[in-house]
Design an enzyme around this catalytic site. Structure first.
Site, PDB file in Angstrom:
ATOM      1  CG  HIS A 203      -2.154  -0.880   0.942  1.00  0.00           C
ATOM      2  ND1 HIS A 203      -2.850  -1.499   1.934  1.00  0.00           N
ATOM      3  CD2 HIS A 203      -2.743  -1.231  -0.211  1.00  0.00           C
ATOM      4  CE1 HIS A 203      -3.845  -2.193   1.394  1.00  0.00           C
ATOM      5  NE2 HIS A 203      -3.790  -2.051   0.087  1.00  0.00           N
ATOM      6  CD  GLU A 445      -3.850 -20.342 -12.997  1.00  0.00           C
ATOM      7  OE1 GLU A 445      -3.238 -19.477 -12.368  1.00  0.00           O
ATOM      8  OE2 GLU A 445      -4.854 -20.941 -12.553  1.00  0.00           O
ATOM      9  CG  ASP A 469       0.276 -20.435 -10.771  1.00  0.00           C
ATOM     10  OD1 ASP A 469       1.242 -20.682 -10.023  1.00  0.00           O
ATOM     11  OD2 ASP A 469      -0.777 -19.929 -10.361  1.00  0.00           O
ATOM     12  CB  CYS A 516      -5.082 -12.521 -16.605  1.00  0.00           C
ATOM     13  SG  CYS A 516      -5.068 -14.198 -15.962  1.00  0.00           S
TER      14      CYS A 516
HETATM   15  C1  PEP Z   1      -1.364 -16.580 -12.987  1.00  0.00           C
HETATM   16  O1  PEP Z   1      -1.000 -17.630 -12.448  1.00  0.00           O
HETATM   17  O2  PEP Z   1      -0.821 -16.084 -13.996  1.00  0.00           O
HETATM   18  C2  PEP Z   1      -2.496 -15.826 -12.419  1.00  0.00           C
HETATM   19  C3  PEP Z   1      -2.975 -14.756 -13.016  1.00  0.00           C
HETATM   20  O3  PEP Z   1      -2.972 -16.240 -11.218  1.00  0.00           O
HETATM   21  P1  PEP Z   1      -2.264 -15.858  -9.814  1.00  0.00           P
HETATM   22  O4  PEP Z   1      -1.139 -14.912 -10.108  1.00  0.00           O
HETATM   23  O5  PEP Z   1      -3.325 -15.267  -8.970  1.00  0.00           O
HETATM   24  O6  PEP Z   1      -1.789 -17.205  -9.354  1.00  0.00           O
HETATM   25 MG    MG Z   2      -2.261 -18.568 -10.920  1.00  0.00          MG
END
Ligand code: PEP
Ligand code: MG
Length: 614
Positions: A203, A445, A469, A516
């Site tokens: 933060h 993932e 991941d 993502c």
């Molecule tokens: C990922 O694994 O790329 C993902 C977006 O999930 P997290 O980072 O929450 O594991």
């Molecule tokens: Mg993940």
């Protein structure tokens, strides 16, 4: 210039990670913005005194909460509502039942004085947060630290002032920085922050970004190498700071400052403009969010929706499983910010190093590959069922989709879909409304899901590629850097080839695919990812405009050429050189080149960067 002269500048520069990007120049001021100077007193209390210590704790909580509300109000006035919301988490932590129970037990059972009990309880909770895998949650430990300091300030008479006495135009050099201290820097003329510890999603960092104060974190020995009064240039673009730089360097940074000013204006001007390449290819640009403040930030930059809502945060700030209604309210207030755009809600992704204190799981030798994500939820159907009911109820009034984490194959996907159907049936039987056709997506993932994407495509509505991941499992390399140099590398040719295959197969099956993982938030990767076939990304809200800028500056043919070149390479090093060269050609603002001795010391290899918004 002889060898000694050449070596000189390298010693006058420190390196770190960019937490809030920008440039700053000012006189160094060494401060302790984290710790109390005084040791916390430790006493053994009598049986009669023990309850009085608990009363002192309750009084300190009330006083600290009142002070935090004051800070929050002043932040609301000076920075705005979004930044003020950041303090919500601290206020929640302050009133956390787990914290109170721990302090009570230490006071009543162990007869500790309340100051020592607070210190001990905060340490215990920080250790718990610190073990979490997701950096976002791990860095909530900093909030706990802040909360602990606030409580001690009310308990110990000679507590530190909230903000050190600062001189105008200074650059703060500190070991650690608390969010509540940064929040009060507005109006104190602080130009830059150099922190030995600190985190990219802490933060304190978020607020420094909102205040537009350039900040470097993970700068080892900064408080030893820099002295109060030194002239400092903070280059929070390249991740370095100069100590008493010579005239030539000062001149180069004058020019960079002017360039940066222009770029900031350009980024602001992109809000509301379409995300489209120069040759007209549209790209969907959504935001990754974890808490309401992220949703607000996403709405402010007009994200096309939320591509990944990490619901773990909703669970993590509680000391019990949130009820269906509590979850519904949380999700609703978040989705409300983005409406009418869609919010993709990922079901709880805990387990492994992301434990919930109130959800004890059996110890596993290798938890990253153990009971986590969807498989954990399937083993605890009641937890999944409650969450699904909350999300489905929200779908009656808001455009939401369900995203399943860590799917490993068809059987798991079908089991999760069956759970969704059963939650739907139950709601229907009770006459509650929901979207019967709520889209269901799978995260890619695991290598097994990646290999089976063609078959999975027949049973889901969309995909989201979680490279954080996926890279770790594909390369058998931990995503959390340990002591030894990591082999985690998103530009490994195997990763690049797999990403290309995923985009191609999803497209051939007519299923939307979005990316993502953190690489989507790094503009150095954008050209390659578009070239590999991605037309949808979900990124950190603070990086969204930078990614939009990158997309609007590229040409699809160029991007595809880069992708073809990279796909023909089999060495990681060669891939990195190609992508780095490409990025060097297109990066909008470039820190000055330095003489070889200095630049050798400052060379920052291409990696997933976490530069803040410019
Ligand atoms: C990922 O694994 O790329 C993902 C977006 O999930 P997290 O980072 O929450 O594991
Ligand atoms: Mg993940």
């Amino acid at each position: 210039m002889n060898r000694t002269d050449r070596a000189q500048p390298a010693r006058l520069m420190v390196l770190g990670e960019v937490a809030s990007s920008g440039l700053a120049r000012g006189r160094a001021m060494l401060c302790d913005c984290s710790r109390r100077n005084t040791a916390v007193p430790r006493k053994q209390m009598s049986e009669a005194e023990a309850p009085l210590e608990v009363e002192r704790f309750d009084a300190a909580v009330s006083a600290a909460a009142a002070k935090l509300l004051e800070v929050q109000e002043s932040v609301r006035r000076t920075l705005g509502k979004d930044e003020a919301e950041i303090f919500e988490a601290q206020i929640l932590l302050l009133r956390d039942v787990q914290l109170r129970d721990a302090v009570r037990a230490l006071c009543l059972d162990d007869r500790m004085n309340v100051e020592a009990a607070v210190e001990e309880a905060i340490q215990q909770l920080m250790a718990l947060f610190g073990r979490l895998e997701d950096p976002y949650f791990r860095e909530r430990a900093a909030d706990l630290h802040d909360v602990g300091k606030r409580l001690l300030d009310h308990l110990v008479e000679d507590g530190l002032p909230d903000v050190p006495v600062l001189h105008d135009g200074c650059v703060i050099i500190t070991h650690e920085l608390l969010a509540s201290v940064v929040a009060q820097l507005e109006g104190h003329g602080v130009r830059g922050l150099i922190v030995e510890k600190g985190g990219l999603t802490a933060h304190a960092t978020i607020i420094a970004r909102s205040l537009g104060i350039p900040m470097l974190v993970h700068v080892p020995d900064a408080t030893r190498k820099i002295g109060t009064g030194d002239l400092i240039i903070v280059d929070a673009l390249a991740g370095r700071a100069f100590i008493n730089p010579e005239a030539e360097i000062l001149g180069k940074y004058d020019q960079l400052e002017a360039d940066l000013q222009v770029h900031r204006g350009i980024l602001k001007g992109l809000i509301g403009l379409p995300t489209v390449t120069r040759d007209g290819v549209e790209v969907k640009l959504c935001a990754n969010i974890g808490q309401t403040a992220d949703a607000v930030a996403a709405a402010n930059v007009k994200a096309d929706g939320v591509g990944l809502y990490r619901t773990e945060f909703v669970f993590l700030v509680q000391d019990h499983f949130p009820s269906e209604d509590e979850q519904y309210q949380f999700y609703r207030s978040t989705a409300e910010h983005l409406k009418p755009a869609e919010t993709v809600v990922r079901v709880l992704d805990v387990g492994s190093d992301k434990p919930l204190s109130y959800f004890p799981l059996p110890r596993e030798a290798n938890p990253a590959m153990g009971c986590r994500g969807t498989r954990l939820l399937l083993a605890h159907p009641a937890v999944l069922h409650t969450q699904l009911r909350a999300i489905l109820r929200l779908s009656a009034s808001h455009p939401v989709a369900i995203l399943l984490p860590m799917i490993d194959g068809i059987d798991e996907l079908r089991a999760a879909k069956a759970a969704i159907e059963s939650a739907k049936d139950e709601l229907a039987a009770a006459g509650q409304s929901f979207n019967r056709r709520i889209p269901i997506g799978a995260m890619i993932e695991t290598p097994s899901a990646a290999i089976l994407i063609g078959q999975l495509a027949d049973e889901v509505d969309f995909f989201s590629v979680g490279t954080n991941d996926l890279v770790q499992f594909l390369l058998a390399a931990d995503r959390i850097p340990g002591e030894i140099a990591s082999t985690y590398e998103p530009l490994h040719p195997a990763v690049v080839q797999l990403l290309a295959t995923l985009a191609t197969v999803a497209r051939s099956k007519g299923k939307p695919i979005s990316l993502c993982g953190e690489i989507a938030s790094d503009p150095a990767f954008t050209n390659l990812l578009v070239g590999l076939g991605y037309r949808s990304f979900s990124v950190s809200p603070g990086r969204l405009l930078e990614i939009k800028y990158a997309i609007r500056s590229i040409d699809l043919r160029d991007a595809e050429r880069l992708a073809r070149r990279v796909l023909s390479l089999s060495s990681t090093r060669d891939v990195k050189v190609q992508v780095q060269d490409d990025w060097n050609r297109r990066r909008p603002v470039v820190s000055p080149e330095l003489d070889p001795a200095t630049s050798a010391a400052s060379a920052t290899p291409l990696s997933v960067t976490h530069n803040a918004d410019l």
